[in-house]
Motif scaffolding. Sequence first.
Motif, short mmCIF file in Angstrom:
data_model
loop_
_atom_site.label_atom_id
_atom_site.label_comp_id
_atom_site.label_asym_id
_atom_site.label_seq_id
_atom_site.Cartn_x
_atom_site.Cartn_y
_atom_site.Cartn_z
N VAL A 40 1.88 93.98 3.22
CA VAL A 40 2.89 94.98 3.59
C VAL A 40 2.21 96.19 4.21
O VAL A 40 2.65 96.75 5.23
CB VAL A 40 3.71 95.39 2.35
CG1 VAL A 40 4.62 96.55 2.68
CG2 VAL A 40 4.51 94.21 1.81
N SER A 41 1.17 96.63 3.60
CA SER A 41 0.44 97.79 4.12
C SER A 41 -0.12 97.52 5.51
O SER A 41 -0.10 98.38 6.39
CB SER A 41 -0.70 98.13 3.15
OG SER A 41 -1.47 99.19 3.64
N GLN B 286 0.25 98.33 11.42
CA GLN B 286 0.46 97.80 12.78
C GLN B 286 1.64 98.49 13.46
O GLN B 286 1.60 98.84 14.64
CB GLN B 286 0.66 96.28 12.71
CG GLN B 286 -0.59 95.49 12.40
CD GLN B 286 -0.33 94.00 12.28
OE1 GLN B 286 0.84 93.55 12.20
NE2 GLN B 286 -1.41 93.20 12.22
N MET B 287 2.74 98.66 12.70
CA MET B 287 3.93 99.33 13.26
C MET B 287 3.62 100.78 13.63
O MET B 287 4.06 101.29 14.67
CB MET B 287 5.08 99.27 12.23
CG MET B 287 5.63 97.87 12.01
SD MET B 287 6.88 97.83 10.71
CE MET B 287 8.13 98.88 11.39
N GLN C 261 1.25 104.25 19.90
CA GLN C 261 0.86 103.87 21.26
C GLN C 261 2.00 104.12 22.25
O GLN C 261 1.80 104.64 23.34
CB GLN C 261 0.43 102.40 21.28
CG GLN C 261 -0.09 101.96 22.66
CD GLN C 261 -0.58 100.51 22.65
OE1 GLN C 261 -0.60 99.85 21.58
NE2 GLN C 261 -0.96 100.03 23.80
N GLU C 262 3.20 103.70 21.82
CA GLU C 262 4.36 103.93 22.70
C GLU C 262 4.59 105.43 22.92
O GLU C 262 4.91 105.88 24.02
CB GLU C 262 5.60 103.30 22.07
CG GLU C 262 5.70 101.81 22.26
CD GLU C 262 7.07 101.27 21.87
OE1 GLU C 262 7.80 101.99 21.14
OE2 GLU C 262 7.43 100.16 22.33
#
Length: 256
Positions: free
Chosen positions: A6-7, A12-13, A19-20
Amino acid sequence: MKDADVSKQIQQMIRFIRQEAEEKANEISVSAEEEFNIEKLQLLEAEKRKIRQEYEKKAKQIDVRRKIEYSMQLNASRIKVLQAQDEVVNSMKDAAKKGLLKISNDKKVYRKLIKDLIVQGLLRLKEPSVLLRCREADRKLVESLLEEAKKEYSDKANVQPPKITLDDRVYLPPQPKNGAVDSHEPFCSGGIVLASEDGKIVLENTLDARLDVIFRQKLPEAHTKDSVKFNLNNIMQSKFYLYKSKDTATPIWILI
């Protein structure tokens, strides 16, 4: 799912979102810079146009002032030239007037001149009866020439001799005192004035009147030369000019 997985997904999210965000921030920054550069160029061009317009305006103003100054200087120069020409012309005329004063001193020449002026005037008027006016100093000379002049006129015109009445009440002005031709007082250098019996036609055949006419004829020449000749032949050959008035009560002046 384990806590570690989960971590990991959360990380990653976060990286993806970061980044976006960074990419979006870069896009906004690039777009803002482009807009800034465009606006800066527009402002720069606008200021350049404004400066050019101001320069052109000032250049036109300077050109207009230069043309006005040139025109004023040119007009001033022309006025000076015209004044100088007038002074020369007036001095010529004064010299000619002084020369006319000497004509009556030559008794033989002046006697013939007066007779010719009388005959010439009679031929111009062609009146059966005329009134003749002269200077008081010329009265006796004119009286002595009347019969001779009437006969010459009669022969030339092939008519009866006219009746000539010598005006003994009004005389032409005398010569100027001390030969002062620039005097404001009226004067006459010689000659005669003829009028019809009813006074409606008057012919001025004086030396001064003839000089005025010949001077007008020679005025263009006088403006371009340092001297102009005025002699008896010029004066006697000057042409008559007839001016008529619609009002019959007003005299018709014939100027020579």
